[in-house]
Design a protein around this motif. Structure first.
Motif, PDB file in Angstrom:
ATOM      1  N   GLY A  90      88.675  47.709   9.239  1.00 61.44           N
ATOM      2  CA  GLY A  90      87.323  48.377   9.689  1.00 61.44           C
ATOM      3  C   GLY A  90      86.408  48.947   8.703  1.00 61.44           C
ATOM      4  O   GLY A  90      86.602  48.635   7.402  1.00 61.44           O
ATOM      5  N   ILE A 105      88.587  47.667  13.760  1.00 63.83           N
ATOM      6  CA  ILE A 105      87.816  46.429  14.152  1.00 63.83           C
ATOM      7  C   ILE A 105      88.478  46.014  15.450  1.00 63.83           C
ATOM      8  O   ILE A 105      87.687  45.259  16.200  1.00 63.83           O
ATOM      9  CB  ILE A 105      88.115  45.171  13.162  1.00 63.83           C
ATOM     10  N   SER A 110      83.006  47.649  17.512  1.00 62.69           N
ATOM     11  CA  SER A 110      83.053  47.046  16.278  1.00 62.69           C
ATOM     12  C   SER A 110      82.458  45.752  16.351  1.00 62.69           C
ATOM     13  O   SER A 110      82.637  45.055  17.334  1.00 62.69           O
ATOM     14  CB  SER A 110      84.617  46.813  15.905  1.00 62.69           C
TER      15      SER A 110
END
Length: 202
Positions: A90, A105, A110
């Protein structure tokens, strides 16, 4: 742009003879510092401070965020990628002086530009808020096979290209037009106890 990585390092001492007048904590600190110094030399000063542990998970029904022991005091900036074992997890979404928040993520908010190199296909990986993610904006004629690998594309100019994300899983229907695809991410959420942050060097 060049990229530097803050490596996570854990040093554990067991069954070691203690010199007179030294405690195990003191020796551990000394050896840990030597290890950090050696790593800094090896990575040409790229290492800032290892052992970045997740101190809290800010999670609700559809969100997945991690609170890290890194902040603006160590040069952390918005958008920097977080990784574990070279797998993209992420990015930094909020920065405070001594801590920061990273959006994983799998978070519903996201969005990550990705590429499937074996098929020459670009897409957006969107978190589903349920511990997984899905591919969006695929070409209509896109065809994948099991284990086609997914990497960050770097097309947003923020996240480094070539970071491993996961692989594609298909239902293997003979009729290609009716095939359905899912994403097997390269990490499991319960494994996220330590992470590294990629630093962008301009």
């Amino acid at each position: 742009m060049k990229y530097e990585c803050e490596y996570t390092v854990t040093i554990k001492l067991e069954n070691i003879f203690m010199p007179p007048g030294h405690s195990s904590d003191e020796l551990n600190d000394e050896i840990t510092q030597r290890g950090r110094d050696n790593l800094r030399k090896y990575f040409n000063g790229a290492l800032f401070d290892p052992d970045k542990k997740i101190i809290h998970e800010d999670t609700n029904e559809f969100a997945k965020n991690l609170i890290l022991t890194l902040g603006s005091n160590e040069g952390i900036q918005l958008g920097q990628a977080i990784v574990r074992n070279n797998v993209y997890l992420g990015k930094i979404s909020e920065v405070n002086l001594f801590s920061s928040k990273a959006m994983v993520i799998t978070d519903l908010n996201s969005r990550v530009p990705v590429v499937i190199p074996s098929r020459g296909v670009n897409a957006i990986l969107k978190g589903n808020g349920l511990g997984g993610a899905q591919l969006l904006f695929l070409p209509q004629n896109a065809v994948f096979e099991n284990n086609d690998q997914i990497y960050t594309s770097g097309s947003d100019g923020i996240i480094k290209e070539g970071l491993y994300v996961g692989k594609i899983i298909t239902d293997n229907k003979k009729d290609i037009k009716k095939r359905k695809y899912s994403v097997d991410l390269g990490f499991k959420e319960h494994q996220l106890n330590y992470v590294s942050v990629l630093k962008v060097k301009k």
